[in-house]
Design an enzyme around this catalytic site. Structure first.
Site, PDB file in Angstrom:
ATOM      1  N   ARG A  15       0.931  -1.015   0.004  1.00 55.85           N
ATOM      2  CA  ARG A  15       0.063   0.028  -0.183  1.00 55.85           C
ATOM      3  C   ARG A  15       0.723   1.255  -0.059  1.00 55.85           C
ATOM      4  O   ARG A  15       2.085   1.293   0.118  1.00 55.85           O
ATOM      5  CB  ARG A  15      -0.809  -0.009   1.307  1.00 55.85           C
ATOM      6  CG  ARG A  15      -2.083  -0.888   1.215  1.00 55.85           C
ATOM      7  CD  ARG A  15      -3.013  -1.107   2.581  1.00 55.85           C
ATOM      8  NE  ARG A  15      -2.032  -1.709   3.558  1.00 55.85           N
ATOM      9  CZ  ARG A  15      -2.510  -1.690   4.799  1.00 55.85           C
ATOM     10  NH1 ARG A  15      -3.853  -1.275   5.010  1.00 55.85           N
ATOM     11  NH2 ARG A  15      -1.710  -2.341   5.896  1.00 55.85           N
ATOM     12  N   LYS A  75       2.116   1.982   7.021  1.00 54.13           N
ATOM     13  CA  LYS A  75       2.432   1.085   8.334  1.00 54.13           C
ATOM     14  C   LYS A  75       3.563   1.974   9.419  1.00 54.13           C
ATOM     15  O   LYS A  75       4.015   2.988   8.802  1.00 54.13           O
ATOM     16  CB  LYS A  75       3.375  -0.218   7.962  1.00 54.13           C
ATOM     17  CG  LYS A  75       2.442  -1.154   7.020  1.00 54.13           C
ATOM     18  CD  LYS A  75       1.202  -1.537   7.743  1.00 54.13           C
ATOM     19  CE  LYS A  75       1.552  -2.618   8.908  1.00 54.13           C
ATOM     20  NZ  LYS A  75       0.397  -3.403   9.496  1.00 54.13           N
ATOM     21  N   TYR A  94      -0.448   4.526  10.428  1.00 52.69           N
ATOM     22  CA  TYR A  94      -0.863   3.326  11.531  1.00 52.69           C
ATOM     23  C   TYR A  94       0.532   3.231  12.477  1.00 52.69           C
ATOM     24  O   TYR A  94       1.861   3.183  12.064  1.00 52.69           O
ATOM     25  CB  TYR A  94      -1.107   2.035  10.951  1.00 52.69           C
ATOM     26  CG  TYR A  94      -2.525   1.938  10.382  1.00 52.69           C
ATOM     27  CD1 TYR A  94      -3.622   2.148  11.210  1.00 52.69           C
ATOM     28  CD2 TYR A  94      -2.607   1.452   9.078  1.00 52.69           C
ATOM     29  CE1 TYR A  94      -4.803   2.017  10.365  1.00 52.69           C
ATOM     30  CE2 TYR A  94      -3.922   1.595   8.366  1.00 52.69           C
ATOM     31  CZ  TYR A  94      -4.941   1.672   9.363  1.00 52.69           C
ATOM     32  OH  TYR A  94      -6.366   1.659   8.462  1.00 52.69           O
ATOM     33  N   HIS A  96       0.087   1.390  15.981  1.00 51.07           N
ATOM     34  CA  HIS A  96      -0.220   0.260  16.852  1.00 51.07           C
ATOM     35  C   HIS A  96       0.948   0.122  17.834  1.00 51.07           C
ATOM     36  O   HIS A  96       1.417  -0.974  18.261  1.00 51.07           O
ATOM     37  CB  HIS A  96      -0.399  -0.994  15.913  1.00 51.07           C
ATOM     38  CG  HIS A  96      -1.270  -1.025  15.150  1.00 51.07           C
ATOM     39  ND1 HIS A  96      -2.664  -1.400  15.560  1.00 51.07           N
ATOM     40  CD2 HIS A  96      -1.394  -0.842  13.825  1.00 51.07           C
ATOM     41  CE1 HIS A  96      -3.683  -1.102  14.638  1.00 51.07           C
ATOM     42  NE2 HIS A  96      -2.874  -0.987  13.482  1.00 51.07           N
ATOM     43  N   GLU A 118      -4.943   4.556  14.017  1.00 50.54           N
ATOM     44  CA  GLU A 118      -6.062   3.631  14.551  1.00 50.54           C
ATOM     45  C   GLU A 118      -6.729   4.141  15.831  1.00 50.54           C
ATOM     46  O   GLU A 118      -7.587   3.729  16.541  1.00 50.54           O
ATOM     47  CB  GLU A 118      -5.195   2.399  15.048  1.00 50.54           C
ATOM     48  CG  GLU A 118      -4.196   2.470  16.066  1.00 50.54           C
ATOM     49  CD  GLU A 118      -2.705   2.942  15.575  1.00 50.54           C
ATOM     50  OE1 GLU A 118      -2.488   3.309  14.436  1.00 50.54           O
ATOM     51  OE2 GLU A 118      -1.886   2.970  16.385  1.00 50.54           O
ATOM     52  N   VAL A 239     -15.204 -10.927  15.638  1.00 52.66           N
ATOM     53  CA  VAL A 239     -15.845 -10.594  16.881  1.00 52.66           C
ATOM     54  C   VAL A 239     -14.449  -9.341  17.158  1.00 52.66           C
ATOM     55  O   VAL A 239     -13.393  -9.624  17.097  1.00 52.66           O
ATOM     56  CB  VAL A 239     -15.800 -11.483  17.728  1.00 52.66           C
ATOM     57  CG1 VAL A 239     -15.752 -11.192  19.171  1.00 52.66           C
ATOM     58  CG2 VAL A 239     -16.927 -12.452  17.682  1.00 52.66           C
ATOM     59  N   ASP A 270      -5.904 -10.965  14.462  1.00 51.91           N
ATOM     60  CA  ASP A 270      -5.010  -9.680  15.089  1.00 51.91           C
ATOM     61  C   ASP A 270      -5.281  -9.385  16.492  1.00 51.91           C
ATOM     62  O   ASP A 270      -4.364  -8.646  17.208  1.00 51.91           O
ATOM     63  CB  ASP A 270      -4.893  -8.570  14.124  1.00 51.91           C
ATOM     64  CG  ASP A 270      -6.458  -8.025  13.974  1.00 51.91           C
ATOM     65  OD1 ASP A 270      -7.421  -8.733  14.431  1.00 51.91           O
ATOM     66  OD2 ASP A 270      -6.553  -6.649  13.641  1.00 51.91           O
ATOM     67  N   ALA A 299      -2.891 -12.281   9.379  1.00 48.32           N
ATOM     68  CA  ALA A 299      -3.221 -11.064  10.037  1.00 48.32           C
ATOM     69  C   ALA A 299      -3.183  -9.937   9.186  1.00 48.32           C
ATOM     70  O   ALA A 299      -3.984  -8.902   9.830  1.00 48.32           O
ATOM     71  CB  ALA A 299      -2.125 -11.181  10.960  1.00 48.32           C
TER      72      ALA A 299
END
Ligand SMILES: NC(=O)c1ccc[n+]([C@@H]2O[C@H](COP(=O)([O-])OP(=O)(O)OC[C@H]3O[C@@H](n4cnc5c(N)ncnc54)[C@H](O)[C@@H]3O)[C@@H](O)[C@H]2O)c1
Length: 370
Positions: A15, A75, A94, A96, A118, A239, A270, A299
């Site tokens: 990406r 990323k 992102y 994380h 995020e 979920v 993940d 993932a």
């Protein structure tokens, strides 16, 4: 503002942070955009397309980091990028942070301004820069599930939509959020017999209203899940309990209730996965088999469709990027609570509580850096 778009160097990441269409908008707003040569190649955007849109192509990643006031990427920076990041440089990507401590320390050390996709959050608590990737993964889960149901790939050998005179496959979706809803739409469109389970009754009511007739809703509990397992061909794990590990709704002992060749696509991998036997896999080796049940647990599913994923992501990020470029990060974050919640590490201070708590670091309230 001077904006830099480096090429992603994380393994298998195709990406890119800004598309040629995004460059046009940024330039129209008076900004200068530098793109690293071949940054868009994996998503189908050539250097010529970027130049045509008004960007300047730079040969190396060092050139991009050294000239830019704001870096827009996809990323989190990896080790080799850490030293390229300058004090006060704004990084919009992102991160994380809570999942990788060395990154947090590196960003503190570099004194950069880290605004994480995020954690950008709307007033209704939705996460607008995570939604597009859930949409991609949800739709893709059915495409992948249908493929692995084929006999040569060790599946049950059932066609998702059936044919006249032969019943379609049964698809069970655990979780009716963004991933689950997108999966249900695709499965229903292909003619499968779909059941969505969720613990949120209001959500089930909504889905019951908007979904086509071949989608049923069911309360998610152990009794119902056990009952459905033995008759369903494809199971999608979708979920999410925000901030927590996914609950193991299908435990190891339940696999024996499933028929050989049943396929499980655990999109929630993940967050640990909602199937106990789930462990992360890659696009090179996406599946493994336990007790004759095919497990697909990639993932980073959106990574396989970089064209779609780049456009989906940048459609969502660009309006925020324009605000940041037009006003500067301080004013933009002061004006927008959504953007303010995206600030994680600012000029050496951790301003996002979850990150400070994860690594026992000093927490500085975000208001004090604005
Ligand atoms: N593997 C990938 O490439 C990839 C890509 C995107 C998203 N994801 C992951 O997919 C997961 C789902 O994301 P989302 O955006 O759909 O989240 P979401 O918050 O929109 O939906 C989650 C749903 O799960 C439901 N839920 C909670 N507990 C449940 C239970 N016990 N039984 C049934 N349903 C329950 C919630 O009520 C909610 O409707 C997340 O873990 C996300 O990180 C993975």
């Amino acid at each position: 503002m001077i904006i830099g778009v480096p090429k992603e160097i994380k393994n298998n990441e195709n990406r890119v942070g800004v598309t040629p269409a995004g460059v046009v908008e940024l330039v129209r707003n008076g900004h200068t955009v530098y793109v690293q040569s071949t940054a868009g190649e994996g998503s189908g955007f050539t250097d010529d397309m970027y130049e045509g849109a008004g960007a300047t192509i730079l040969p190396t990643i060092e050139d991009v980091y050294s000239i830019a006031e704001m870096i827009i990427k996809v990323k989190e920076p990896i080790e080799s990028e850490y030293s390229l990041i300058k004090e006060d440089q704004l990084l919009f990507t992102y991160f994380h942070f809570a999942s990788y401590e060395p990154l947090t320390h590196a960003m503190i050390k570099q004194k950069a301004v880290c605004l994480a996709y995020e954690t950008v959050e709307r007033a209704d608590r939705s996460l607008p820069l995570l939604v597009p990737m859930s949409e991609v993964a949800g739709r893709m889960s059915i495409q992948e599930g249908a493929k692995y149901l084929e006999k040569p790939l060790k599946g049950r050998g059932i066609l998702l939509g059936g044919v006249p005179g032969v019943r379609p496959a049964k698809v069970m979706i655990l979780g009716g959020g963004v991933v689950g809803t997108n999966a249900a739409k695709m499965a229903a469109g292909m003619g499968a017999d779909v059941t969505i389970l969720d613990t949120n009754l209001a959500r089930l009511r909504y889905l019951d209203d908007v979904m086509p007739a071949n989608v049923n809703t069911f309360m998610s509990n152990e009794y119902n899940i056990r009952e459905l397992l033995s008759t369903h061909d494809l199971i999608i794990g979708a979920v999410l309990i925000p901030g927590a590990k996914a609950p193991h709704l299908i435990t190891r002992d339940m696999l024996k209730d499933m028929r050989p060749g049943t396929v499980v696509v655990d999109v929630a991998v993940d967050q640990g996965g909602c199937i106990e036997t789930c462990k992360p896999t890659t696009h090179e080796n996406p599946t493994y088999i336990i007790d004759d049940v095919v497990h697909y647990c990639v993932a980073n599913m959106p990574g396989a469709v970089p064209y779609t994923s780049t456009l989906a992501l940048t459609n969502a990020t660009l309006p925020y990027a324009i605000q940041l470029a037009n006003k500067g990060w301080k004013q933009a974050c002061a004006d927008s609570n959504e953007l303010k919640l995206g600030l994680n590490v600012v000029q050496g201070k951790v301003v996002y509580k979850g990150v400070a708590e994860a690594f026992n670091l000093d927490y500085t309230p975000v208001e004090s850096v604005l």
